[in-house]
Structure formats: C-alpha cells, structure tokens
Design an enzyme around this catalytic site. Sequence first.
Site, PDB file in Angstrom:
ATOM      1  N   CYS A 191     -16.935  12.702  15.360  1.00 50.61           N
ATOM      2  CA  CYS A 191     -16.631  13.621  14.257  1.00 50.61           C
ATOM      3  C   CYS A 191     -15.545  14.625  14.596  1.00 50.61           C
ATOM      4  CB  CYS A 191     -17.905  14.345  13.833  1.00 50.61           C
ATOM      5  SG  CYS A 191     -19.264  13.217  13.396  1.00 50.61           S
ATOM      6  N   HIS A 341     -15.839  19.990   9.639  1.00 52.64           N
ATOM      7  CA  HIS A 341     -16.446  18.670   9.533  1.00 52.64           C
ATOM      8  C   HIS A 341     -17.690  18.782   8.665  1.00 52.64           C
ATOM      9  CE1 HIS A 341     -18.624  15.078  10.370  1.00 52.64           C
ATOM     10  NE2 HIS A 341     -19.460  15.646  11.209  1.00 52.64           N
ATOM     11  N   ASN A 371     -22.153  12.884   5.536  1.00 50.58           N
ATOM     12  CA  ASN A 371     -21.388  12.999   6.784  1.00 50.58           C
ATOM     13  C   ASN A 371     -20.576  11.720   6.980  1.00 50.58           C
ATOM     14  OD1 ASN A 371     -20.493  13.004   9.445  1.00 50.58           O
ATOM     15  ND2 ASN A 371     -22.384  13.821  10.287  1.00 50.58           N
TER      16      ASN A 371
END
Length: 415
Positions: A191, A341, A371
Amino acid sequence: MANASGMFTPTAPCVRRRFSPSIEIYRSGFWFSEGVSRRIVCSSTTQGAEKLSPSESRVPRLLSRGCKLVGCGSAVPSLQISNDDLSQIVDTSDEWISVRTGIRNRRILSGVFSFAVHMVYDAAAGKDSLTELAVEAAKKALQMAEVNPDDVDLVLLCTSTPEDLFGSAPQIQKALGCKNNPLAYDITAACSGFVLGLVSAACYIRGGGFKNVLVIGADALSRYVDWTDRGSCILFGDAAGAVLVQACDTEEDGLFSFDLHSDGEGQRHLKATMKQNDKDHELGTNGSLLGVLPKGSSYSCIQMNGKEVFRFAARVVPQSIELALEKAGLTRSSIDWLLLHQANQRIIDAVATRLELPSERVISNLANYGNTSAASIPLALDEAVRSGKVQSGHTIATAGFGAGLTWGSAILRWG
C-alpha cells in the site's frame, strides 16, 4: 536529485575547470571531493565560470530539472460487491462493516467473488483483468496530460499482485503502444507502492534526464483474500490509478519533499507469505513427485492483525507527514488536501486529528471502493481532480502505509 533526507537539490553550477571528481550525497546536499570536499551552492550560474560543452562537463545540467504531476486517470472493475452481498457468505452486516471501516461497497475483478459465493454474475462483468485496468487508467492520464504514448520514457507499475511472476509493467507498455520501447518494470511495496513510485519517477527525471514518467498503482488483493475471514474479506477491493509525472523548470517543481521508511519487524502483523502446495494435482504437476525437487508454490491468503496495523498507521503516518513538511519548509496550514492510502476511515480520521486538519480538507472515497492497496491514492486523486475538488496549484500531503511494514509520505503540488 534526491538527497538522503528526502529533499531535492534543484540545480548545480558549472565548475571552473575540468576535473573528474567523486560525488557523494549527504543530508545537506551534494558535495564534490577533490582532495578537500566543498559544497556546491544551488544556483543556475557561476560568475566567471569557464563554459564547458555537454561532453566535457562532469556536472550534468539536468540537475536543474523539476517535476510536476500533469495528468491522472483511474479504472475499476464493473462488478460491485456491497456489504449486504458479503453478509451472504460471512457473519457480518452492512452496519458492522461500515461502522468499523467506513466501507460500504468495493469493486472486484470478476471470477473471484462469484467463485467464493458460488454465484454467477453477468458475463459482461467477466472481461476485466488487472492489466487491462492499469492500461485504461494510464490512457486516461496520458489523455489529460496531452502526452502521446511514444513520448513516455518510463512506466512504473506499483503492484503486489502482478499477473505475471516476472512483472506486468512491460505488458502495459505494449498495450499502450509505446513504439520506442521505454523501460517498464514493477515496484512492490504494497500500500506504500504508489508513493515510492512518485519518488522514483522524480529521481529518474531529476537524475536521469527522463521527461515523461507514467506511475501506475494497480492491485487485485481480492485474489488473496480468505473469504471465510470476516475480519479481512470486508476490506479489500480491486482498482488501478495512474499519474503522468513530467519534467519542468525548477520554478514549477511540484514534488517538494518526501519521507520513506520500512520495518521488517512488523511483517507478522500483515503478510501473505509463500507456501508449498500440499499436493500436486495430476494435471498441472511441476514434476515434484520425484521426491527431490521443490513442490509447486503459491501465496497464502492475506493474514492481518487489524488492531496492530491500526496502531502502527495512527502512529507513524502523522510523524512521516510532519517530517516531510519540515523538509519542505512548510507547515500544516500550507496543506490544501490530506490524501492518505484508503485503508480504513478510522485511520484516516485519526491521522487528520493528529495533524489538526478539518474533515473538509481530507480526501476519502473509501466507502465506494474499499482498500485498493497501491491503487487507492491515485484513484482518490483522479476522482478529486475530475470533480473539481483538487485544482491546479493545490498542495497535497499524501502518505501510503502497509505490508512490509512500509510507509512513506510526500508533499506535492497538483498541476
């Protein structure tokens, strides 16, 4: 050129006479050693300096380059999975998921979710792949930037889920029709990958003379989700996002500073490790039945300690952004937008609170996509730019964090 502190030294002067110095990079900038080290002052000219031709000069003029973000694009699968859909396969509900994560929907590459729940979806939703999503996002970024694929010097694909063990970036370069065969390769940093991609692009432009660099974040973590684990299967979605980073004069420079870190000690909290297959099926065996050669391998499903990941992110992300601001010589009040993020709304809110930034200056599209790993920052940026929220000249504090553990932040200007 980036120095060790995450700041960029924008320019170096011509030297007075010809010599072949060794160059070292220190926290305070560039130093040349010729018996006695001396610092090079950042300026475009030096009075009385003898002019050297490009072939003679040992100090590349490209150090005076800056870089800026001039185009963005994104793409998501057509298959949308709601929290109610997930409640059909695990003990959960829309309220339970949304309260704890802020997520209500996510997009999934077809074939993954339908297999998990033994359901058949519209065949039209079955044609997308991660590479196709990345190509679509890249094309949109190039179109916005008004850059021809033949003018792309480098393609960086930030992903932990390539569709080829050896990397998917060259396939994206091929699909874009880049006839000059620019370098294309993958960056794996989970990420945090997109932030690392931005910094890498800046280094290629400032230190390598590149002009146009495509940075793509694309991931399909749904392929590595345990669909019986309600703690993790509710979190992830698939997507791709891209930006075009372009060389410019130092006065227009749009990447002010960065701060990057990793801590392998934390791997136990978030991982998907390689494992040997217990048995090789009759079809598809790799010959390991001989009893000597290694068995076929694959990656395990994502294993995550949610509480520890939350503590980690809430602690290191504000620190990283503060460090990056300090390196850029800016304060929190300089930030127009906070773009993190998109992992969990609670993490986003916690970081914004630590930085004392109001919610109206925080970009979040987590509710719609979940996500999406390395794709989350460019996906959210693209939506914010196209909606008119983020405008040319706005300063953005962005940060990625995740498996590795890795984390990093950058202070940048859009446009």
